[in-house]
Design a protein around this motif. Structure first.
Motif, PDB file in Angstrom:
ATOM      1  N   HIS A   5      38.041  72.441  27.315  1.00 17.96           N
ATOM      2  CA  HIS A   5      40.577  73.346  27.196  1.00 17.96           C
ATOM      3  C   HIS A   5      39.777  74.849  26.929  1.00 17.96           C
ATOM      4  CE1 HIS A   5      43.667  74.050  25.441  1.00 17.96           C
ATOM      5  NE2 HIS A   5      44.038  72.750  26.533  1.00 17.96           N
TER       6      HIS A   5
ATOM      7  N   THR B 114      45.920  55.572  26.855  1.00 18.14           N
ATOM      8  CA  THR B 114      46.350  57.201  26.021  1.00 18.14           C
ATOM      9  C   THR B 114      46.983  55.955  24.586  1.00 18.14           C
ATOM     10  OG1 THR B 114      48.528  56.952  27.010  1.00 18.14           O
ATOM     11  CG2 THR B 114      46.642  58.098  27.670  1.00 18.14           C
TER      12      THR B 114
ATOM     13  N   GLU C 192      41.458  64.496  21.135  1.00 13.52           N
ATOM     14  CA  GLU C 192      42.164  64.442  21.254  1.00 13.52           C
ATOM     15  C   GLU C 192      41.804  64.667  23.419  1.00 13.52           C
ATOM     16  OE1 GLU C 192      45.591  66.291  20.948  1.00 13.52           O
ATOM     17  OE2 GLU C 192      44.795  65.907  18.896  1.00 13.52           O
ATOM     18  N   GLN C 193      40.664  64.250  23.906  1.00 13.27           N
ATOM     19  CA  GLN C 193      40.763  63.318  25.481  1.00 13.27           C
ATOM     20  C   GLN C 193      41.040  61.851  24.966  1.00 13.27           C
ATOM     21  OE1 GLN C 193      36.651  64.594  26.190  1.00 13.27           O
ATOM     22  NE2 GLN C 193      37.236  66.222  26.569  1.00 13.27           N
TER      23      GLN C 193
ATOM     24  N   ASP D  60      44.285  61.527  26.510  1.00 10.89           N
ATOM     25  CA  ASP D  60      45.129  61.933  27.615  1.00 10.89           C
ATOM     26  C   ASP D  60      44.523  61.599  29.127  1.00 10.89           C
ATOM     27  OD1 ASP D  60      45.676  63.547  30.296  1.00 10.89           O
ATOM     28  OD2 ASP D  60      43.712  65.302  29.234  1.00 10.89           O
TER      29      ASP D  60
END
Length: 256
Positions: A206, A130, A70-71, A74
């Motif tokens: 997170h 991204t 997920e990073q 981002d």
């Protein structure tokens, strides 16, 4: 090894560890180093969760892997990281700060062997990449770091018991300072024992992941998970590091 040697020889260990558990006597020394950390009013606001069994390691590895994937999607995360990435050892020595890009990320095949000028442009426009994250560019580092977590001889979750609050308006500040001192005690003791330590930050970045970690290890809601340390006997030392010169951060009497 004296304390000054431990301070200057300590390194974050990102490589593999020897395939053996931490000796009971050495583990006791790490715990004692943590136990004797100074804290405001001697409140000792820490608790440690030591993870040596495969079940707990696998659970943390899975949270770590998902978080890293997920990073890489981002833009802010990529941009923040790129500011401190250095392309070469020469860049590290010249600037005196940051980390070597190849120590932290396995580059996609498309960029492996690319000229430094191209990589510089990539870093300066990191948040624009991204798209690569959405195409799976984060899978490689996610798999690598998750494997390191899964295979570590010891994982240490450092938590802060927020009920053990010292008096005064600055209580929270002093608690955080003491938690930092505890971690430093562990790092220096580990260095003296030829034990490597690495911070694993991804599974705690997170709030959702921190909550998942809290539930996995029965950590009370009154406790804040501060950091995750990956620990094991080193196979070889990491060599030199870099720091700013004293003249760049030390001021006598007042700042000029």
């Amino acid at each position: 090894m004296n304390v000054f040697e431990a301070i200057t020889q300590r390194r974050s260990h990102r490589g593999t560890f020897q395939n053996r558990t931490i000796d009971a006597a050495d583990l006791e020394k790490l715990i004692e180093a943590a136990r004797w950390t100074p804290s405001p009013f001697n409140v000792q606001p820490w608790e440690l969760v030591l993870i040596q069994e495969a079940e707990g390691k696998t659970a943390l590895a899975e949270v770590t892997e998902r978080a890293i994937v997920e990073q890489f999607k981002d833009a802010k995360f990529l941009d923040d990281n790129s500011r401190w990435m250095r392309l070469t050892e020469a860049d590290l020595k010249t600037l005196g700060d940051g980390v070597l890009l190849t120590d932290h990320v396995t580059l996609p095949k498309l960029l492996q062997g690319a000229p430094d000028k191209l990589l510089e442009r990539v870093l300066k426009n990191a948040k624009s990449f991204t798209l690569l994250g959405h195409l799976g560019a984060g899978n490689i580092p996610a798999n690598e770091i998750a494997a390191q977590v899964r295979e570590a001889p010891l994982l240490m979750l450092v938590t802060m018991n927020c009920k053990r609050y010292p008096p005064g308006d600055g209580g929270t500040r002093w608690m955080w300072l003491s938690m930092g001192m505890l971690i430093q005690n562990v790092l220096l003791a580990a260095t003296a024992l030829e034990i490597g330590v690495q911070f694993v930050s991804a599974p705690l970045e997170h709030p959702t992941d921190r909550e998942r970690v809290r539930q996995l290890f029965n950590i009370p809601t009154s406790h804040e998970v501060i950091t995750l340390l990956r620990i094991g006997y080193i196979e070889k030392s990491r060599g030199d590091s870099v720091r700013l010169q004293p003249s760049e951060f030390v001021h006598f009497e007042k700042r000029e």
